[in-house]
Design a protein around this motif. Structure first.
Motif, PDB file in Angstrom:
ATOM      1  N   ILE A 128      74.611  58.541  23.913  1.00 58.36           N
ATOM      2  CA  ILE A 128      75.432  59.825  23.017  1.00 58.36           C
ATOM      3  C   ILE A 128      75.407  59.560  21.657  1.00 58.36           C
ATOM      4  N   ARG A 129      75.578  58.221  21.068  1.00 57.08           N
ATOM      5  CA  ARG A 129      75.750  57.976  19.844  1.00 57.08           C
ATOM      6  C   ARG A 129      74.437  58.355  18.888  1.00 57.08           C
ATOM      7  N   GLU A 130      73.299  58.167  19.909  1.00 61.11           N
ATOM      8  CA  GLU A 130      72.060  58.345  19.419  1.00 61.11           C
ATOM      9  C   GLU A 130      71.928  59.776  19.257  1.00 61.11           C
ATOM     10  N   HIS A 131      72.255  60.575  20.148  1.00 62.84           N
ATOM     11  CA  HIS A 131      72.015  62.121  20.134  1.00 62.84           C
ATOM     12  C   HIS A 131      72.852  62.609  19.030  1.00 62.84           C
ATOM     13  N   LEU A 132      74.221  62.219  18.730  1.00 65.41           N
ATOM     14  CA  LEU A 132      74.823  62.873  17.716  1.00 65.41           C
ATOM     15  C   LEU A 132      74.681  62.136  16.489  1.00 65.41           C
TER      16      LEU A 132
ATOM     17  N   LEU C  93      52.086  56.300  21.907  1.00 61.18           N
ATOM     18  CA  LEU C  93      52.539  56.041  20.739  1.00 61.18           C
ATOM     19  C   LEU C  93      53.242  57.281  19.902  1.00 61.18           C
ATOM     20  N   MET C  94      52.938  58.340  20.137  1.00 58.01           N
ATOM     21  CA  MET C  94      53.749  59.544  19.464  1.00 58.01           C
ATOM     22  C   MET C  94      55.025  59.482  20.254  1.00 58.01           C
ATOM     23  N   ALA C  95      55.044  59.459  21.564  1.00 57.43           N
ATOM     24  CA  ALA C  95      56.202  59.268  22.546  1.00 57.43           C
ATOM     25  C   ALA C  95      57.026  58.445  22.068  1.00 57.43           C
ATOM     26  N   MET C  96      56.666  57.043  21.887  1.00 56.87           N
ATOM     27  CA  MET C  96      57.407  55.925  21.334  1.00 56.87           C
ATOM     28  C   MET C  96      57.937  56.212  20.037  1.00 56.87           C
ATOM     29  N   ALA C  97      57.562  56.995  19.225  1.00 54.72           N
ATOM     30  CA  ALA C  97      57.793  57.190  17.933  1.00 54.72           C
ATOM     31  C   ALA C  97      58.959  58.397  17.614  1.00 54.72           C
ATOM     32  N   LEU C  98      58.625  59.347  18.507  1.00 50.53           N
ATOM     33  CA  LEU C  98      59.402  60.584  18.205  1.00 50.53           C
ATOM     34  C   LEU C  98      60.865  60.524  18.173  1.00 50.53           C
ATOM     35  N   PRO C  99      61.477  59.705  19.230  1.00 53.36           N
ATOM     36  CA  PRO C  99      63.024  59.484  18.820  1.00 53.36           C
ATOM     37  C   PRO C  99      63.433  59.135  17.678  1.00 53.36           C
ATOM     38  N   HIS C 100      62.697  58.506  16.874  1.00 47.98           N
ATOM     39  CA  HIS C 100      62.934  57.896  15.668  1.00 47.98           C
ATOM     40  C   HIS C 100      62.567  58.947  14.352  1.00 47.98           C
ATOM     41  N   ILE C 101      62.102  60.171  14.657  1.00 47.65           N
ATOM     42  CA  ILE C 101      61.842  60.965  13.595  1.00 47.65           C
ATOM     43  C   ILE C 101      63.183  61.954  13.714  1.00 47.65           C
ATOM     44  N   ALA C 102      64.055  61.605  12.483  1.00 48.39           N
ATOM     45  CA  ALA C 102      65.102  62.481  12.297  1.00 48.39           C
ATOM     46  C   ALA C 102      66.111  62.516  13.268  1.00 48.39           C
ATOM     47  N   HIS C 103      66.425  63.754  13.616  1.00 49.28           N
ATOM     48  CA  HIS C 103      67.673  64.063  14.567  1.00 49.28           C
ATOM     49  C   HIS C 103      67.154  65.068  15.572  1.00 49.28           C
ATOM     50  N   ALA C 104      67.939  65.231  16.645  1.00 50.04           N
ATOM     51  CA  ALA C 104      67.568  66.297  17.586  1.00 50.04           C
ATOM     52  C   ALA C 104      67.400  67.637  16.874  1.00 50.04           C
ATOM     53  N   PRO C 121      55.485  60.283   1.983  1.00 47.81           N
ATOM     54  CA  PRO C 121      55.047  58.763   2.365  1.00 47.81           C
ATOM     55  C   PRO C 121      55.971  57.975   3.499  1.00 47.81           C
ATOM     56  N   ALA C 122      57.132  58.593   3.514  1.00 46.95           N
ATOM     57  CA  ALA C 122      58.076  57.733   4.557  1.00 46.95           C
ATOM     58  C   ALA C 122      58.047  58.206   5.848  1.00 46.95           C
ATOM     59  N   ALA C 123      57.449  59.251   5.899  1.00 47.82           N
ATOM     60  CA  ALA C 123      57.343  60.081   7.430  1.00 47.82           C
ATOM     61  C   ALA C 123      56.380  59.327   8.358  1.00 47.82           C
ATOM     62  N   GLU C 124      57.117  59.179   9.571  1.00 49.38           N
ATOM     63  CA  GLU C 124      55.957  58.822  10.566  1.00 49.38           C
ATOM     64  C   GLU C 124      54.934  59.160  10.978  1.00 49.38           C
ATOM     65  N   MET C 125      54.781  60.565  11.150  1.00 53.37           N
ATOM     66  CA  MET C 125      53.702  61.190  11.848  1.00 53.37           C
ATOM     67  C   MET C 125      52.124  60.973  11.132  1.00 53.37           C
ATOM     68  N   PRO C 126      52.217  60.875   9.844  1.00 54.73           N
ATOM     69  CA  PRO C 126      50.928  60.661   9.178  1.00 54.73           C
ATOM     70  C   PRO C 126      50.559  59.057   9.632  1.00 54.73           C
ATOM     71  N   GLY C 191      67.237  57.456  12.577  1.00 58.09           N
ATOM     72  CA  GLY C 191      66.817  58.704  12.209  1.00 58.09           C
ATOM     73  C   GLY C 191      66.575  58.932  10.652  1.00 58.09           C
ATOM     74  N   ASP C 192      67.126  57.862   9.903  1.00 61.67           N
ATOM     75  CA  ASP C 192      66.769  57.997   8.461  1.00 61.67           C
ATOM     76  C   ASP C 192      65.236  57.381   8.385  1.00 61.67           C
ATOM     77  N   TYR C 193      64.755  57.922   7.008  1.00 59.92           N
ATOM     78  CA  TYR C 193      63.407  57.293   6.627  1.00 59.92           C
ATOM     79  C   TYR C 193      63.527  55.839   6.588  1.00 59.92           C
ATOM     80  N   ALA C 194      62.407  55.331   7.119  1.00 54.78           N
ATOM     81  CA  ALA C 194      62.308  53.863   7.162  1.00 54.78           C
ATOM     82  C   ALA C 194      62.361  53.185   6.139  1.00 54.78           C
ATOM     83  N   MET C 195      63.046  51.801   5.983  1.00 54.14           N
ATOM     84  CA  MET C 195      62.720  50.865   4.860  1.00 54.14           C
ATOM     85  C   MET C 195      61.133  50.559   4.955  1.00 54.14           C
ATOM     86  N   ALA C 196      60.873  50.293   6.276  1.00 54.25           N
ATOM     87  CA  ALA C 196      59.373  49.929   6.465  1.00 54.25           C
ATOM     88  C   ALA C 196      59.034  50.301   7.784  1.00 54.25           C
TER      89      ALA C 196
END
Lengths: 159, 792, 281
Positions: A128-132, C93-104, C121-126, C191-196
């Motif tokens: 939930i925290r992740e989604h929000l 690989l894409m499925a693994m990374a997608l949850p980390h790309i920004a927010h829903a 340069p900070a985005a995951e997709m490239p 969901g932030d841009y990564a430090m690395a």
């Protein structure tokens, strides 16, 4: 000089046709033209989540979409959810848990939480925290919001 | 104090109950009324051109192109407001020696921070105002800026206000006992640390906003604003716009967070009011997020060199520190920017018995945004310095950090006491709170677990803080120094014809639940169901005079005024009832909306019957009875400068030494805010406060370049705590009511923010210690942790 | 802040879009999901003369099988990628990374093509596309071109895309049956841009020796880039056995610091994320 377009769209079940400046974003249009001030503007760069609302079945940032792009769209705002009763249990849980203080993030937070609940999200606090995680709340510390979402998921599972 | 001491035991009291608040229902339905929701006929919109440089002389401003943009009504420069607005100066007489220069809403000759408003454009829409603002041509001759507060007092530093000869705004030295002798003792261990606290800001989700309407026919100015202190703003607007005070009405409806940000005088807000007055049309100004970061007051930004001496048996022999803080180019009006440093001097080490104490603070001008009071003013610095030094000292002498606190905390039965800094304390419970904390967190078992995990390469740490919080301030805070800031508050309660009551109070609501607790107090004390209470706050026209919300005073001061007013109204109603029922008032009580016999029994008369008799059928009453079904009471704290609360908190963190990332696993808070009126609301304050404290400890920092540009003025770059990283927070209460009021409530709004950073820093250092590293700079970013570890 | 004035068109076909984009007088910018461009416009940092909204171009939306690989239309949203069984199967690989790309809410509008064309340069997709050996299809009225991902990202917000061209599709080759992937990033907040961050691909049996490594970093330099020396150091080794040498070979990367991490910190964290990704391959 100021380029406008006429758009027709359905907002909270009502259709309307309006001439909009093409540079106007969706949330400004809803607030200023349609008087739907329930959606709030917190940052205008898509980070805070206060303007999150539903467009064609998906929760999106109202500040990162142009009003002109909503031509033909079906939109639901916090007012629409309240009027239709959709998510009534979630709103009640927010009240019961005091999952809001100043209320400014609440419409967007409710939209994101509703997306999670309706999407079959489970009562897992971390999930939930992740989604929000894209909705900023300065007041509550988030815990009561997570509590409220868990309550609703548990409640829906029971009924 | 005398009063109805039994109200807390009544079966129909709402005090102490977690009842949901009425405001929450409408806010979940999108029915809030925030300033930007206001649309008025003929309303105009303001945008500002702001200084692009930290320090510069305004050579010329050309607004002709901007004025020509269709839809633009007016363009104002600083010079246009000269004569229209009386300058303001942020000094107070009780902060001896504090100096600041006069300010105008728009800079007139010299711009002194990046973001300072220079030109105001008023147009038919915000977008058009911004279009025109982009066409304003400003020629600024850049001056050397003084941005680094640690170098602002150097002889070669550019002096921001030439008339002062230096950038020193204020300096204060506090000394008690003989600290030099205590530090020189050969039986003490001395620990020295340099602490750095980053610049934060409030990041209210609703930005600062005002809508101002001026009716020249009545010379009446109405100021809707997102703020905390309507009566203070009424005075300020009247004084500086040259209007009779009664001709200014200030209204705060729903406020989307404030945290101290919305309690100050901002140039753009004053300019908005001045423009509305000059133009005779409503003007709206809503700060955008960039403007918020550039101009909402910042806070903290201290460098503290601290020293503690402890004996082998863990007694604090002496505490000393030197604090430097940068406040921007002016002291903020009217509360001043010296209060935070003053709080640091007053509060550091306050929970402990300390005989020998020395503290110096220097408050310096610099070319950055102004700094002023933000939630938990001074507390995070004071607590982190004292408890950081204390835990480090405990480790030096090989003593447990709980044990060293037990040996130094003021005894719970010792009150009233006076601290080394002259603060008066009463009704505190440091030991009881610490005991409750240790029990709640299962301290010993957790320590043992950490030792075991460390062998597996898992680096966890525990840190604590014992703290005080300033709440319920008396006139000694501001009023004594000449500020138009009331420390008393008033509540009027009126019996409605239908038998409900209407409460209007001068304290204000920003989401913390003030309206709800006033209703709870009034309902319980007077004797009606909660849903028969309506509350009005935030309007100078319809509420009694008072201070609003700041320094955690709504419940303690507004609540007491409400309690007294409810009690008074009840007596008045019972007098009427006694006349109608041909008995004496002491024979009756009010329960659940009805007059009942004091010794129980069925209702004798409903309140609506009584009220309708009085309001409609006065002919049924004796001619010598003049019923008053409205009562007003005001309350202020008079025996103490402040009513302090206390608390004990602990953090458990896990450190990833490879990355410098720290995860907050658990947080526990024990708070003694006296009488708890609504536990759910208090817990909400504590949790929300702790999370702001986590923000300060790990995330939040206004990062300026050397030349005074704010480099992270977006919500993507200024990191606030978000849901995923935050822990669940365990809260418990010890209730030691204050004897200064019948209600016994103290504040709770700032404890979490004030205490959490100290506990978190101690926890990180507990985790770092076996690795031979330590950190005393906040926010404790991954990079700073890696630097502390010597990795980068 | 409100966006500066611009013109707006929503063409119904690629041909119409090209006509607008190629008219130099219009100063037209394509608008994909808008989750990066609109914030820039709201800050008035971007002030295009015209927005060419690609949202009606159904011809460049959707995910289809392409041999054993994938063809992803440029206007496919992140949320569609995350929901796609085909993506999960052929580009895990894409499925693994997608949850980390920004927010829903951002993933509900953000598109793969928008991210590729922006080249943040900070985005995951490239970086994902580099690790997947993906190809980027670019079209204009002059025709269609295909770039290897490795040749496409040239610098900060700089790509091989020429004026008037649009990214229209991404193709991902069929993964070898023993192809394995890992993704690891360090973001200060979810969901932030990564430090690395790093995306790794390699071929080999679980726990065994791997070959044909791809090691693609993001948010450590002025662009997403492959660490080819690290890839060479890993070749023929069990992932963790080669980790030390691979980390030692990261000096080839032109690290660039930002507000959250100075250059040296970026370099250090790159080694950490690589090690942790290799643990997960």
């Amino acid at each position: 000089m100021h380029e406008t377009r006429t758009i027709s769209l359905t907002v909270n079940g009502e259709t309307s046709t309006n001439a909009v400046p093409v540079r106007q974003n969706l949330v400004d249009f809803l607030r200023n033209t349609l008087g739907l001030t329930g959606s709030h503007v917190g940052c205008e760069h898509g980070v805070c989540g206060a303007c999150t609302l539903e467009v064609n079945g998906a929760m999106v940032r109202g500040c990162l979409m142009l009003a002109v792009q909503a031509d033909g769209a079906e939109i639901t705002t916090v007012e629409g959810f309240a009027d239709s009763g959709r998510g009534a249990d979630l709103r009640q849980a927010f009240v019961d848990r005091n999952a809001l203080q100043c209320g400014y993030c609440t419409p967007g937070m409710l939209a994101s939480a509703l997306e999670y609940v309706e999407g079959g999200g489970v009562a897992d606090r971390s999930a939930i925290r992740e989604h929000l995680s894209g909705n900023y709340c300065r007041c509550t510390g988030y815990q009561s919001i997570v509590d409220a979402v868990c309550d609703v998921i548990d409640g829906r599972a029971r009924s | 104090m005398s009063g109805p001491q039994t109200i807390f035991d009544k079966p129909n009291t709402y005090i102490g109950k977690s009842v949901p608040r009425a405001d929450a229902v409408r806010l979940t339905q999108g029915r809030g009324k925030y300033v930007d929701d206001i649309q008025l006929p003929r309303m105009l919109h303001a945008a500002f051109v702001r200084s692009p440089v930290a320090h510069g002389r305004i050579v010329s401003i050309n607004v002709s192109e901007a004025k020509a943009v269709p839809g633009v009504t007016a363009v104002f420069t600083g010079a246009d407001f000269v004569g229209q607005v009386e300058p303001y100066v942020g000094v107070l007489s009780h902060l001896a020696g504090l100096r600041s220069a006069p300010q105008m809403p728009l800079a007139v000759d010299v711009a002194r921070w990046t973001g300072e408003p220079l030109v105001m454009v008023v147009a038919s829409s915000r977008a058009i105002a911004e279009d025109a603002a982009a066409l304003v041509e400003i020629d600024i001759e850049e001056l050397d800026p003084a941005t680094d507060m640690e170098r602002a007092l150097d002889a070669d530093a550019p002096v921001i206000h030439a008339e002062f000869g230096s950038n020193l705004a204020w300096e204060r030295l506090v000394e008690a006992g003989n600290p030099d002798a205590a530090f020189a003792r050969d039986d003490v261990t001395v620990v020295e640390r340099r602490f750095r606290f980053g610049r934060h800001t409030g990041v209210t989700l609703e930005t600062r906003a005002s809508v101002v309407e001026y009716d020249p026919s009545e010379r009446m100015l109405t100021y809707w604003y997102s703020g905390q202190a309507p009566h203070m703003m009424q005075f300020i607007l009247a004084k500086h716009l040259g209007l009779p005070e009664e001709n200014v009405r200030v209204v705060s409806q729903d406020v989307g967070g404030s945290f101290g940000i919305k309690i100050h005088t901002y140039g753009d807000d004053i300019a908005t009011a001045a423009a509305a007055k000059i133009l005779g049309r409503p003007v709206k100004f809503v700060a955008d997020r960039l403007e918020s970061f550039l101009t909402d007051i910042h806070a903290r930004d201290h460098v503290v060199d601290g020293r503690i001496a402890v004996t082998a048996d863990g007694k604090i022999a002496a505490l000393a520190f030197d604090d430097v803080t940068g406040i921007g180019p002016y002291s903020m009006y009217p509360r001043t920017s010296a209060i935070e440093a003053n709080q640091v001097l007053n509060l550091t080490g306050a929970p402990y018995l300390i005989e020998h104490y020395r503290a110096r603070a220097r408050v310096v001008f610099q070319n950055k945004n102004m700094m002023c009071q933000y939630r938990a003013v001074g507390h995070p610095i004071a607590m982190a310095v004292a408890d950081g030094l204390l835990e480090d000292a405990a480790n030096e002498i090989g003593m447990d950090v709980v044990e060293i606190r037990r040996r130094n905390l003021v005894r719970d039965d010792a009150y009233p006491t006076v601290s080394a800094t002259g603060m008066k304390f009463d009704d505190l419970s440091h030991h009881k709170s610490l005991d409750r904390l240790v029990e709640m967190m299962d301290y010993d078992a957790r320590r043992a677990e950490h030792a075991r995990l460390r062998k597996e390469g898992i680096h966890r740490g525990i840190g604590l803080v014992s703290m005080v919080e300033v709440t319920n301030p008396s006139p000694m805070f501001y009023g004594i120094g000449g500020a138009p800031i009331a420390s008393q508050d008033g509540t009027t309660i009126r019996l409605e014809a239908g038998g409900a009551i209407h409460v209007s109070s001068s304290v204000t609501e920003q989401g913390q639940g003030t309206n709800a607790i006033l209703a709870q107090i009034a309902a319980g004390v007077f004797g009606v169901p909660l849903d028969r209470v309506k509350v009005t706050t935030g309007d100078t026209r319809s509420t009694p005079y008072g201070g609003g919300t700041w320094a955690s005073r709504g419940a303690g001061i507004g609540g007491e005024a409400t309690l007294q007013a409810a009690h008074a109204l009840k007596q008045q109603v019972l007098e009427v009832a006694a006349t109608i029922l041909q008995s004496t008032p002491d024979k009756f009580d009010i329960v659940d909306g009805h007059v009942v016999d004091a010794d129980g029994g069925p209702p004798r008369m409903s309140l609506s019957d009584l009220a309708r008799t009085v309001y409609y059928r006065g002919n049924e009453l004796p001619s010598d009875l003049s019923p008053e079904l409205v009562a007003t009471r005001h309350y202020r704290v008079s025996d103490f400068p402040f009513v302090f609360t206390n608390g004990a908190m602990a953090a458990e963190v896990e450190l990833d030494p490879e990355t410098g990332f720290v995860k907050v696993l658990n947080f526990w808070a024990v708070e003694d805010c006296g009488r708890v009126i609504n536990p759910q609301l208090v817990d909400g304050q504590i949790r929300g406060g702790v999370v702001q404290g986590i923000g300060g400890a790990f995330y939040e920092e206004c990062i300026y370049s050397e030349d005074g540009q704010l480099e992270n003025a977006t919500m993507a770059d200024y990191l606030v705590p978000m849901a995923f990283e935050m822990p669940d927070i365990f809260v418990a209460h010890v209730e030691t009511p204050t004897k200064t009021s019948v209600l016994g409530a103290k504040g709770a709004g700032e404890a979490g923010t004030g205490g959490a950073p100290a506990a978190l820093m101690n926890a990180v250092n507990d985790a770092l210690r076996p690795l031979g590293a330590s950190i005393h700079q906040m926010p404790m970013t991954p990079e700073r942790v890696l630097k502390a570890l010597g990795t980068v | 802040m409100k966006a500066a004035e611009f013109k707006y068109e929503r063409p119904g076909s690629l041909a119409e879009a090209f006509a607008l984009l190629e008219d130099g007088d219009l100063d037209a910018t394509p608008l994909a999901g808008g989750q990066s461009l609109v914030p820039m416009m709201n800050f008035r940092l971007a002030q295009p003369g015209m927005l060419v909204d690609l949202s009606a171009l159904d011809e460049i939306k959707g995910i289809s099988g392409d041999g054993g690989g994938l063809r992803i239309g440029a206007m496919t949203r992140y949320v569609d990628l995350a929901a796609s069984a085909l993506v999960a199967e052929r580009a895990p690989l894409m499925a693994m990374a997608l949850p980390h790309i920004a927010h829903a809410a951002i993933r509900n509008r953000g598109t793969i093509g928008g991210s590729v064309a922006l080249a943040d340069p900070a985005a995951e997709m490239p970086a994902l596309l580099l690790a997947l050996d993906a190809e980027i299809t670019v079209q204009s009225s002059a025709g269609t071109k295909t770039h290897a991902a490795a040749d496409f990202f040239l610098g900060m917000y700089e790509t091989a895309l020429q004026s008037g061209e649009l990214v229209t599709a991404i193709t991902v080759p069929a993964p070898a049956p023993d192809r394995r992937f890992a993704f690891y990033e360090l973001a200060r907040r979810h969901g932030d841009y990564a430090m690395a961050g790093v995306a790794v691909a390699a071929s080999g049996a679980p726990g065994g020796v791997c070959s044909d490594y791809r090691v693609a970093f993001f948010s450590v330099s002025d662009r997403a880039l492959r660490a080819t020396a690290a890839e060479a150091a890993l070749d023929g080794k069990v992932p963790m056995d080669g980790a030390e040498a691979a980390i030692a070979a990261l000096g080839e990367i032109p690290f660039a610091g930002d507000l959250n991490a100075a250059t040296a910190t970026k370099q250090h964290l790159s080694g950490v994320v690589l090690k942790r990704a290799l643990e997960r391959v």
